[in-house]
Design a protein around this motif. Structure first.
Motif, PDB file in Angstrom:
ATOM      1  N   GLY A 301       0.776  -1.226   0.000  1.00  0.00           N
ATOM      2  CA  GLY A 301       0.000   0.000   0.000  1.00  0.00           C
ATOM      3  C   GLY A 301       0.811   1.281   0.000  1.00  0.00           C
ATOM      4  N   ILE A 302       0.155   2.357   0.426  1.00  0.00           N
ATOM      5  CA  ILE A 302       0.767   3.678   0.364  1.00  0.00           C
ATOM      6  C   ILE A 302       1.946   3.831   1.311  1.00  0.00           C
ATOM      7  CG2 ILE A 302      -1.305   4.847  -0.486  1.00  0.00           C
ATOM      8  CD1 ILE A 302      -1.845   5.783   2.364  1.00  0.00           C
ATOM      9  N   CYS A 303       2.047   2.965   2.307  1.00  0.00           N
ATOM     10  CA  CYS A 303       3.171   3.017   3.235  1.00  0.00           C
ATOM     11  C   CYS A 303       4.333   2.113   2.820  1.00  0.00           C
ATOM     12  CB  CYS A 303       2.711   2.641   4.640  1.00  0.00           C
ATOM     13  SG  CYS A 303       1.666   3.875   5.455  1.00  0.00           S
ATOM     14  N   ALA A 304       4.207   1.436   1.689  1.00  0.00           N
ATOM     15  CA  ALA A 304       5.262   0.520   1.244  1.00  0.00           C
ATOM     16  C   ALA A 304       6.592   1.255   1.129  1.00  0.00           C
ATOM     17  CB  ALA A 304       4.881  -0.108  -0.096  1.00  0.00           C
ATOM     18  N   THR A 305       7.627   0.651   1.681  1.00  0.00           N
ATOM     19  CA  THR A 305       8.955   1.273   1.741  1.00  0.00           C
ATOM     20  C   THR A 305      10.012   0.249   1.353  1.00  0.00           C
ATOM     21  OG1 THR A 305       8.246   2.736   3.537  1.00  0.00           O
ATOM     22  CG2 THR A 305      10.610   2.414   3.278  1.00  0.00           C
ATOM     23  N   PRO A 306      10.856   0.552   0.398  1.00  0.00           N
ATOM     24  CA  PRO A 306      11.908  -0.411   0.034  1.00  0.00           C
ATOM     25  C   PRO A 306      12.872  -0.635   1.190  1.00  0.00           C
ATOM     26  CG  PRO A 306      11.663   1.304  -1.641  1.00  0.00           C
ATOM     27  CD  PRO A 306      10.884   1.752  -0.446  1.00  0.00           C
ATOM     28  N   GLY A 307      13.311  -1.873   1.353  1.00  0.00           N
ATOM     29  CA  GLY A 307      14.367  -2.178   2.296  1.00  0.00           C
ATOM     30  C   GLY A 307      13.986  -2.009   3.748  1.00  0.00           C
ATOM     31  N   LEU A 308      15.011  -1.815   4.579  1.00  0.00           N
ATOM     32  CA  LEU A 308      14.869  -1.751   6.039  1.00  0.00           C
ATOM     33  C   LEU A 308      15.217  -0.377   6.584  1.00  0.00           C
ATOM     34  CD1 LEU A 308      16.536  -5.197   6.499  1.00  0.00           C
ATOM     35  CD2 LEU A 308      14.220  -4.687   7.253  1.00  0.00           C
ATOM     36  N   GLY A 309      15.289   0.599   5.722  1.00  0.00           N
ATOM     37  CA  GLY A 309      15.608   1.970   6.091  1.00  0.00           C
ATOM     38  C   GLY A 309      16.096   2.705   4.861  1.00  0.00           C
ATOM     39  N   GLU A 315      17.996   9.309  -1.087  1.00  0.00           N
ATOM     40  CA  GLU A 315      16.699   8.695  -0.851  1.00  0.00           C
ATOM     41  C   GLU A 315      16.399   7.487  -1.731  1.00  0.00           C
ATOM     42  OE1 GLU A 315      17.265  11.883  -0.448  1.00  0.00           O
ATOM     43  OE2 GLU A 315      16.559  12.187   1.608  1.00  0.00           O
ATOM     44  N   SER A 316      17.199   7.271  -2.767  1.00  0.00           N
ATOM     45  CA  SER A 316      17.020   6.069  -3.583  1.00  0.00           C
ATOM     46  C   SER A 316      17.860   4.899  -3.066  1.00  0.00           C
ATOM     47  CB  SER A 316      17.391   6.347  -5.043  1.00  0.00           C
ATOM     48  OG  SER A 316      18.769   6.681  -5.150  1.00  0.00           O
ATOM     49  N   VAL A 317      18.592   5.123  -1.982  1.00  0.00           N
ATOM     50  CA  VAL A 317      19.449   4.095  -1.405  1.00  0.00           C
ATOM     51  C   VAL A 317      18.797   3.559  -0.132  1.00  0.00           C
ATOM     52  CG1 VAL A 317      21.729   3.551  -0.481  1.00  0.00           C
ATOM     53  CG2 VAL A 317      21.496   5.198  -2.364  1.00  0.00           C
ATOM     54  N   HIS A 318      18.699   2.239  -0.019  1.00  0.00           N
ATOM     55  CA  HIS A 318      17.997   1.620   1.101  1.00  0.00           C
ATOM     56  C   HIS A 318      18.848   0.517   1.718  1.00  0.00           C
ATOM     57  CE1 HIS A 318      14.470   3.731  -0.425  1.00  0.00           C
ATOM     58  NE2 HIS A 318      14.792   3.268  -1.616  1.00  0.00           N
ATOM     59  N   ILE A 319      18.551   0.243   2.969  1.00  0.00           N
ATOM     60  CA  ILE A 319      19.243  -0.847   3.660  1.00  0.00           C
ATOM     61  C   ILE A 319      18.754  -2.173   3.094  1.00  0.00           C
ATOM     62  CG2 ILE A 319      19.659  -1.966   5.878  1.00  0.00           C
ATOM     63  CD1 ILE A 319      19.093   0.774   7.189  1.00  0.00           C
ATOM     64  N   PHE A 320      19.689  -2.996   2.650  1.00  0.00           N
ATOM     65  CA  PHE A 320      19.354  -4.291   2.065  1.00  0.00           C
ATOM     66  C   PHE A 320      19.057  -5.335   3.137  1.00  0.00           C
ATOM     67  CE2 PHE A 320      20.852  -8.524   0.754  1.00  0.00           C
ATOM     68  CZ  PHE A 320      20.000  -8.754  -0.319  1.00  0.00           C
ATOM     69  N   ASP A 321      19.847  -5.314   4.232  1.00  0.00           N
ATOM     70  CA  ASP A 321      19.680  -6.312   5.278  1.00  0.00           C
ATOM     71  C   ASP A 321      20.260  -5.755   6.572  1.00  0.00           C
ATOM     72  OD1 ASP A 321      18.965  -8.653   6.501  1.00  0.00           O
ATOM     73  OD2 ASP A 321      20.446  -9.922   5.485  1.00  0.00           O
ATOM     74  N   VAL A 322      19.846  -6.344   7.696  1.00  0.00           N
ATOM     75  CA  VAL A 322      20.435  -5.994   8.985  1.00  0.00           C
ATOM     76  C   VAL A 322      20.790  -7.262   9.743  1.00  0.00           C
ATOM     77  CG1 VAL A 322      19.328  -3.742   9.269  1.00  0.00           C
ATOM     78  CG2 VAL A 322      18.136  -5.789  10.057  1.00  0.00           C
ATOM     79  N   TYR A 323      21.938  -7.216  10.421  1.00  0.00           N
ATOM     80  CA  TYR A 323      22.263  -8.177  11.464  1.00  0.00           C
ATOM     81  C   TYR A 323      22.026  -7.452  12.795  1.00  0.00           C
ATOM     82  CZ  TYR A 323      24.338 -10.988   7.775  1.00  0.00           C
ATOM     83  OH  TYR A 323      24.536 -11.725   6.632  1.00  0.00           O
ATOM     84  N   GLU A 325      23.965  -5.893  14.776  1.00  0.00           N
ATOM     85  CA  GLU A 325      24.704  -4.636  14.928  1.00  0.00           C
ATOM     86  C   GLU A 325      25.241  -4.100  13.607  1.00  0.00           C
ATOM     87  OE1 GLU A 325      24.433  -3.279  17.708  1.00  0.00           O
ATOM     88  OE2 GLU A 325      24.178  -4.881  19.189  1.00  0.00           O
ATOM     89  N   HIS A 326      24.732  -4.570  12.498  1.00  0.00           N
ATOM     90  CA  HIS A 326      25.223  -4.149  11.188  1.00  0.00           C
ATOM     91  C   HIS A 326      24.061  -3.847  10.254  1.00  0.00           C
ATOM     92  CE1 HIS A 326      28.519  -6.594  12.855  1.00  0.00           C
ATOM     93  NE2 HIS A 326      29.350  -5.934  12.050  1.00  0.00           N
ATOM     94  N   ALA A 327      24.184  -2.759   9.522  1.00  0.00           N
ATOM     95  CA  ALA A 327      23.297  -2.484   8.383  1.00  0.00           C
ATOM     96  C   ALA A 327      24.087  -2.708   7.109  1.00  0.00           C
ATOM     97  CB  ALA A 327      22.789  -1.049   8.439  1.00  0.00           C
ATOM     98  N   ILE A 328      23.457  -3.389   6.141  1.00  0.00           N
ATOM     99  CA  ILE A 328      24.119  -3.750   4.903  1.00  0.00           C
ATOM    100  C   ILE A 328      23.465  -3.003   3.749  1.00  0.00           C
ATOM    101  CG2 ILE A 328      24.935  -5.666   3.483  1.00  0.00           C
ATOM    102  CD1 ILE A 328      25.640  -5.941   6.463  1.00  0.00           C
ATOM    103  N   ILE A 329      24.272  -2.256   3.002  1.00  0.00           N
ATOM    104  CA  ILE A 329      23.783  -1.496   1.851  1.00  0.00           C
ATOM    105  C   ILE A 329      24.562  -1.940   0.616  1.00  0.00           C
ATOM    106  CG2 ILE A 329      23.598   0.812   0.817  1.00  0.00           C
ATOM    107  CD1 ILE A 329      23.472   1.879   3.733  1.00  0.00           C
ATOM    108  N   TYR A 330      23.841  -2.152  -0.477  1.00  0.00           N
ATOM    109  CA  TYR A 330      24.478  -2.444  -1.765  1.00  0.00           C
ATOM    110  C   TYR A 330      24.130  -1.315  -2.737  1.00  0.00           C
ATOM    111  CZ  TYR A 330      25.603  -7.213  -0.337  1.00  0.00           C
ATOM    112  OH  TYR A 330      26.137  -8.315   0.298  1.00  0.00           O
ATOM    113  N   ASP A 331      25.092  -0.455  -3.002  1.00  0.00           N
ATOM    114  CA  ASP A 331      24.885   0.634  -3.956  1.00  0.00           C
ATOM    115  C   ASP A 331      26.257   1.212  -4.305  1.00  0.00           C
ATOM    116  OD1 ASP A 331      24.403   3.649  -4.678  1.00  0.00           O
ATOM    117  OD2 ASP A 331      22.463   2.647  -4.925  1.00  0.00           O
ATOM    118  N   LYS A 332      26.685   1.033  -5.533  1.00  0.00           N
ATOM    119  CA  LYS A 332      28.037   1.441  -5.911  1.00  0.00           C
ATOM    120  C   LYS A 332      28.238   2.949  -5.800  1.00  0.00           C
ATOM    121  CE  LYS A 332      31.574   0.906  -9.475  1.00  0.00           C
ATOM    122  NZ  LYS A 332      32.105   2.246  -9.209  1.00  0.00           N
ATOM    123  N   ALA A 333      27.258   3.735  -6.267  1.00  0.00           N
ATOM    124  CA  ALA A 333      27.408   5.189  -6.224  1.00  0.00           C
ATOM    125  C   ALA A 333      27.511   5.670  -4.782  1.00  0.00           C
ATOM    126  CB  ALA A 333      26.233   5.855  -6.933  1.00  0.00           C
TER     127      ALA A 333
END
Length: 382
Positions: A301-309, A315-323, A325-333
């Motif tokens: 719905g309208i609250c849908a948000t990519p990733g975990l943060g 704003e086009s970059v999102h957290i892919f996964d979390v452990y 104590e770690h946030a994991i981001i995949y984005d070369k730029a």
């Protein structure tokens, strides 16, 4: 904490990027603007604002909400009510069914101390238990009946059950029927803003139909209460007969609520974190994980948000996964933009459980630290 202190307290001169991480950050100006926005909306609609403080869990902010015009507060648990009462909040609604003698006795103690407190019921046995605990009290237990309006959670569904519950309340001399309430939480999953509006209207109509039924049975609801942030931040009209709204997330907002209104500009809360590793050409690791962000997602719905943060400023970059104590981001730029030791900020997907993970929030104005606000209701789950 008085409004003047929030508005005019001078910053320390320390830039918030100098803080150790992870840290929960609140932008003072955005928060104040959000508070005014919702209070002005309630005033225009002719309803009382009783904000749900489970979002921020901070008595200082709850007092600020009252100073700006809110009539009391909402909490989720007895423990939150106790902490709020200890810190000067006097008019409290627990928007949750209360089950168990221990909790009822704690509510009774709050009533004896002079606090105006009400709580939710949806089953006759809850009323009978309250009657037993309050049997020797001068002041009755104040009850609001929850109506289920589409979220598929707790609350009355059938009119026959509502009638039976009212009859139980009528028979009990030491409980008072204060009114009814509902929560249109299914609006979070509305497909479009117009769908959200339609769900909001239908939910109000269902709530009002039970209010009418109560009146027909000679039980007059003082309070007819509704509310969820996506509906109210979009400024939909409130139907005649509704007396009160209970939004919570509006005060700080988050990435999912930002998507519901079409902008992240109102997001007052972020989590400040430090880049601790760049192990590949695309991967970035920061020092906050599930224990500082949760692992909650919003996928509908309208609250849908990519990733975990969402990364503030990217704003086009999102957290892919979390452990833990770690946030994991995949984005070369993004990886090419940051270095180990850099501080970045995340907009959480859902701010309410995030606040519960921190002992304090840091209030910031124009980039500088103003003060630390203790999150005194943190962990008060009972």
């Amino acid at each position: 904490m008085y409004l003047s202190e929030f508005l005019y307290q001078e910053a320390s001169g320390m830039n918030y990027k100098e803080l150790d991480t992870p840290a929960l950050i609140i932008d003072r100006e955005k928060m104040i603007d959000n508070l005014h926005f919702m209070q002005d909306y309630a005033d225009r609609q002719g309803v009382v604002l009783r904000p749900h403080t489970k979002t921020h869990k901070m008595p200082a902010i709850a007092k600020l909400q009252e100073q700006l015009g809110a009539k009391g507060i909402t909490v989720a648990k007895v423990g939150e009510a106790e902490v709020m009462a200890q810190n000067g909040l006097q008019d409290i609604f627990i928007a949750n069914e209360i089950v168990g003698k221990q909790k009822l006795e704690r509510i009774r103690a709050l009533v004896r101390s002079g606090i105006t407190i009400s709580f939710a019921v949806d089953t006759p046995c809850q009323v009978e238990a309250a009657e037993e605990v309050f049997a020797q009290e001068e002041n009755p237990a104040r009850l609001l009946i929850e109506i289920e309006v589409g979220e598929n959670r707790s609350g009355i569904i059938h009119e026959a059950d509502f009638t039976a519950l009212l009859e139980t309340i009528r028979r009990c001399a030491h409980v008072e029927f204060a009114g009814i309430f509902s929560h249109e939480g299914h609006c979070y999953n509305a497909e479009t803003v117009e769908d959200c509006r339609e769900k909001f209207i239908i939910s109000q109509e269902r709530t009002l139909s039970f209010a009418r039924l109560a009146r027909e049975l000679g039980m007059i609801p003082q309070v007819v209460s509704i509310g969820s942030t996506p509906s109210l931040m979009n400024g939909f009209d409130i139907l005649p007969g509704i007396t009160e709204i209970r939004p919570g997330t509006y005060v700080l907002m988050d990435a999912s609520q930002g998507h519901a209104i079409g902008t992240l500009d109102r997001c007052a809360a972020t989590v400040l974190t430090t880049v601790i590793s760049r192990p590949t050409a695309e991967r970035v690791i920061t020092d906050v994980g599930a224990k500082g962000l949760t692992a909650q997602t919003r996928q509908k719905g309208i609250c849908a948000t990519p990733g975990l943060g969402t990364v503030k400023g990217f704003e086009s970059v999102h957290i892919f996964d979390v452990y833990d104590e770690h946030a994991i981001i995949y984005d070369k730029a993004f990886r090419d933009e940051v270095r180990v030791g850099d501080k970045v900020e995340f907009y959480p997907v859902h701010i309410c459980p995030v606040c519960n993970l921190y002992e304090k929030a840091v209030l910031v104005s124009n980039g500088d630290v103003v003060e630390e606000i203790p999150i005194l209701c943190r962990g008060r789950l009972q």
